[in-house]
Design an enzyme around this catalytic site. Structure first.
Site, PDB file in Angstrom:
ATOM      1  N   ARG A 242     -69.632  52.316 -37.334  1.00  0.00           N
ATOM      2  CA  ARG A 242     -68.606  52.319 -36.661  1.00  0.00           C
ATOM      3  C   ARG A 242     -68.026  53.131 -37.138  1.00  0.00           C
ATOM      4  O   ARG A 242     -67.196  51.888 -38.986  1.00  0.00           O
ATOM      5  CB  ARG A 242     -68.905  50.767 -36.411  1.00  0.00           C
ATOM      6  N   GLY A 243     -66.823  53.911 -37.260  1.00  0.00           N
ATOM      7  CA  GLY A 243     -65.482  54.588 -38.078  1.00  0.00           C
ATOM      8  C   GLY A 243     -65.033  53.379 -38.328  1.00  0.00           C
ATOM      9  O   GLY A 243     -64.416  53.922 -39.842  1.00  0.00           O
ATOM     10  N   GLU A 244     -64.546  52.385 -38.119  1.00  0.00           N
ATOM     11  CA  GLU A 244     -63.176  51.294 -38.593  1.00  0.00           C
ATOM     12  C   GLU A 244     -63.932  50.574 -39.098  1.00  0.00           C
ATOM     13  O   GLU A 244     -62.809  49.720 -39.964  1.00  0.00           O
ATOM     14  CB  GLU A 244     -62.777  50.734 -36.848  1.00  0.00           C
ATOM     15  N   ASP A 245     -65.166  50.417 -39.312  1.00  0.00           N
ATOM     16  CA  ASP A 245     -65.127  49.905 -40.276  1.00  0.00           C
ATOM     17  C   ASP A 245     -65.902  50.498 -41.659  1.00  0.00           C
ATOM     18  O   ASP A 245     -65.553  49.911 -43.090  1.00  0.00           O
ATOM     19  CB  ASP A 245     -66.341  49.184 -39.961  1.00  0.00           C
TER      20      ASP A 245
ATOM     21  N   GLU B 227     -75.416  56.096 -28.806  1.00  0.00           N
ATOM     22  CA  GLU B 227     -75.802  56.702 -29.730  1.00  0.00           C
ATOM     23  C   GLU B 227     -77.216  55.997 -30.125  1.00  0.00           C
ATOM     24  O   GLU B 227     -78.288  56.552 -30.763  1.00  0.00           O
ATOM     25  CB  GLU B 227     -75.092  56.642 -30.776  1.00  0.00           C
TER      26      GLU B 227
ATOM     27  N   ARG C  98     -65.583  54.181 -42.330  1.00  0.00           N
ATOM     28  CA  ARG C  98     -64.881  55.665 -42.213  1.00  0.00           C
ATOM     29  C   ARG C  98     -64.057  55.536 -44.189  1.00  0.00           C
ATOM     30  O   ARG C  98     -64.657  56.997 -45.059  1.00  0.00           O
ATOM     31  CB  ARG C  98     -64.039  56.053 -41.841  1.00  0.00           C
TER      32      ARG C  98
ATOM     33  N   GLY D 112     -65.815  63.450 -25.129  1.00  0.00           N
ATOM     34  CA  GLY D 112     -66.027  63.819 -24.118  1.00  0.00           C
ATOM     35  C   GLY D 112     -67.649  64.404 -24.088  1.00  0.00           C
ATOM     36  O   GLY D 112     -68.358  64.335 -24.945  1.00  0.00           O
TER      37      GLY D 112
END
Length: 453
Positions: free
Chosen positions: A26-29, A92, A31, A58
C-alpha cells in the site's frame, strides 16, 4: 537476468519482461519509508527494482500487472494498516493467491506484517474491518469483495502456526515489525516505530528473499546454454557448503588446465551462493593483474565489498576504519585466473585477517604453486568431464537439448573422444557443428584428425 520488483501502486512494465520478485504494498503506508529502504538494500544485493509510482491505474496497466504476476515465482506481500482500503491491492492479492494455488510449490509468497498482526488480516478486524465495511457499502460487486476476503485469509494463513512473540520466524517465512503506542496532542493513540526495528525488518525481508532468488538463478553462457552440473562442480559445492559454517575465513583453490571449466564452476558457485552474503566481488582476468598491480586489485576488491569508491595506494597500509567496515560483513570473493604467485602470497593473508569470519574466498589458476604459495590448503583439481557429462554438454550446443539425434550417435562419440573431456573444446566443436549435416560432420572430423596427426 536482474530480478525486478513491481509495486501495487501501478505497473507499466512491458509484458515480455519476467518478474522474479513481485512486491505488493500500500503506497501511502510504505512508499517513502520501508519500501525505499528495501529498494536500496536489494540494490546492494544486485537485485534490480522496478517502480512506477504516480501513474494512473487503468485497464492497460492492469493487464500488464496481471501478466507480471503470472510470470513471477516469488512474491512479497507487505500487509500494513491501510492495505485493505485499496481495491487495487486486494485485486492484486487475488491474482497472486490464484497464481500460487495454480502453481502450488513452484510459487513462493512471503507475507510481511508491518505494524499489524496476522489475526487482523485473517479475521478482517480493526482497520481491515473498517475498510471492508466501506467496500461493501460501495458499488463493488459482492462476489469481488468475497474474493478479497478469501485471498486475505489465505495469505495470512500461509504456513500458519501459533506465534509466541513478535519477531522473525524463519520456519514460517513470516516477518513482523513491533510497534509501541503513544498519545498524540489530541489524546489519541498513535503507532511508533523505531528506526532500529525497521532496519531489522528490512534485513530480515532481504534475508528471506535471497535464498529463493538463488534457487531461480542459473548460470547461462553467451548462448543461453544451461550449466551442466558435473562431478567437479558437485564436489566443490559440497566442500563449500561444509566449510562455510566454520567461524573462519575459508579459502578454496581451484586449479586445472585451460578450458577445463574452472571459471565456469566458480561463476556458477558465485551466482548461486553470493546472494547469501552481505557483500561479494568477482574479479576476472586476474592473470593480467601481476604483482605491480596488487594495490589496484586490493583497491577494486575493497571498493566493491563496501560499495564505495576507495583510493588505496599501498596494500600494506589500509585505513583501520576500512578494515573495521569489512570485518562487519561476510563476503563471497572470487579471484579468477590468478597467474602471479604474489597475488596469493600477499593478498590471501590480508583477506584472512580483514574479512569477517564465515567469508569465502575462491581462487582459480592453471598453476597449483600459485595456491600453495598463498598457504591455500583446500585445493581442488578440475579433472576432465566424464563421457556422460561431455555428451550432455555437446548435445546442448549442437541439438539444443541433452540428447543427440540417432543418426549422429557415432559422430558424437568421435567428437567427445577428440575433446577428451575439455568443456571449452566441446563448446567450440559443438558451435561449429551446429546445423550441419551428417556428411559435413564426417568431413570436419576427418580434417580435425588429420591436423592432430
Amino acid at each position: 537476468m536482474p530480478l525486478s520488483l513491481s509495486s501495487s501502486s501501478s505497473s507499466s512494465a512491458p509484458t515480455t519482461h519476467r518478474y522474479d520478485v513481485f512486491i505488493s504494498f500500500r503506497g501511502e503506508d510504505v512508499r517513502h519509508g520501508l519500501l525505499s529502504h528495501l529498494q536500496a538494500a536489494l540494490h546492494e544485493k544486485q537485485i534490480g527494482t522496478f517502480r512506477d509510482d504516480g501513474m494512473d491505474k487503468g485497464a492497460a496497466i492492469w493487464e500488464e500487472l496481471v501478466d507480471a504476476i503470472r510470470n513471477a515465482k516469488l512474491f512479497v506481500v507487505i500487509f500494513s494498516k491501510n492495505y485493505a482500503s485499496s481495491s487495487w491491492c486486494l485485486k492484486e492479492l487475488v491474482q497472486i493467491m490464484e497464481h500460487k494455488n495454480n502453481k502450488n510449490e513452484h510459487v513462493v509468497v512471503i507475507p510481511v506484517f508491518y505494524g499489524i498482526q496476522p489475526t487482523h488480516i485473517r479475521k478482517q478486524t480493526g482497520t481491515y474491518h473498517t475498510a471492508f465495511a466501506e467496500h461493501e457499502g460501495s458499488s463493488e460487486d459482492p462476489c469481488h469483495v468475497l474474493e478479497w476476503r478469501t485471498a486475505l485469509a489465505q495469505a495470512a494463513d500461509l504456513l500458519a502456526s501459533p506465534l509466541m512473540r513478535t519477531g522473525w520466524c524463519p520456519a514460517l517465512s513470516k516477518i513482523f515489525i513491533s510497534c509501541s503506542h503513544e498519545f498524540d496532542d489530541k489524546g489519541d493513540y498513535k503507532e511508533v516505530y523505531s528506526r532500529d526495528d525497521e532496519a531489522e525488518l528490512i534485513r530480515k525481508i532481504v534475508k528471506a528473499i535471497l535464498p529463493h532468488c538463488a534457487n531461480i538463478k542459473h548460470y547461462m553462457d553467451g548462448r543461453n546454454i544451461p550449466f551442466i552440473c558435473n562431478k567437479n562442480y558437485t564436489l566443490l559445492e559440497y566442500l563449500l557448503i561444509m566449510r562455510r559454517e566454520l567461524k573462519e575465513v575459508v579459502v578454496i583453490g581451484i586449479w586445472g588446465m585451460g578450458g577445463i571449466g574452472k571459471s565456469t564452476i566458480a561463476e556458477t558457485l558465485f551466482n548461486k551462493y553470493s546472494s547469501e552474503y552481505e557483500s561479494s566481488c568477482f574479479l576476472t582476468n586476474s592473470r593480467e593483474l601481476a604483482s605491480p598491480c596488487l594495490n589496484n586489485i586490493c583497491n577494486t576488491l575493497l571498493s566493491q565489498l563496501l560499495n564505495q569508491d576507495l583510493h588505496i595506494t599501498n596494500i600494506g597500509v589500509v585505513d583501520s576504519r576500512i578494515i573495521s567496515k569489512v570485518k562487519q560483513k561476510r563476503a563471497f570473493i572470487v579471484l579468477d585466473d590468478v597467474v602471479d604467485s604474489s597475488i596469493a602470497s600477499d593478498l590471501v593473508p590480508m583477506l584472512r585477517n580483514c574479512l569477517c569470519p564465515g567469508s569465502i574466498v575462491i581462487l582459480t589458476t592453471r598453476d597449483r604453486s600459485v595456491l600453495t604459495s598463498g598457504g591455500v590448503q583446500q585445493i581442488h583439481e578440475i579433472k576432465k568431464m566424464s563421457y556422460g557429462d561431455s555428451h550432455k554438454l555437446l548435445s546442448r550446443y549442437v541439438f539444443s537439448d541433452s540428447h543427440s539425434k540417432e543418426e549422429y550417435d557415432k559422430l558424437t562419440a568421435r567428437v567427445i573422444n577428440y575433446a577428451y573431456g575439455n568443456p571449452l573444446a566441446l563448446k567450440i566443436l559443438g558451435s561449429f557443428l551446429r546445423g550441419k549435416s551428417v556428411s559435413e560432420w564426417d568431413s570436419a572430423l576427418k580434417k580435425i584428425k588429420k591436423l592432430s596427426e
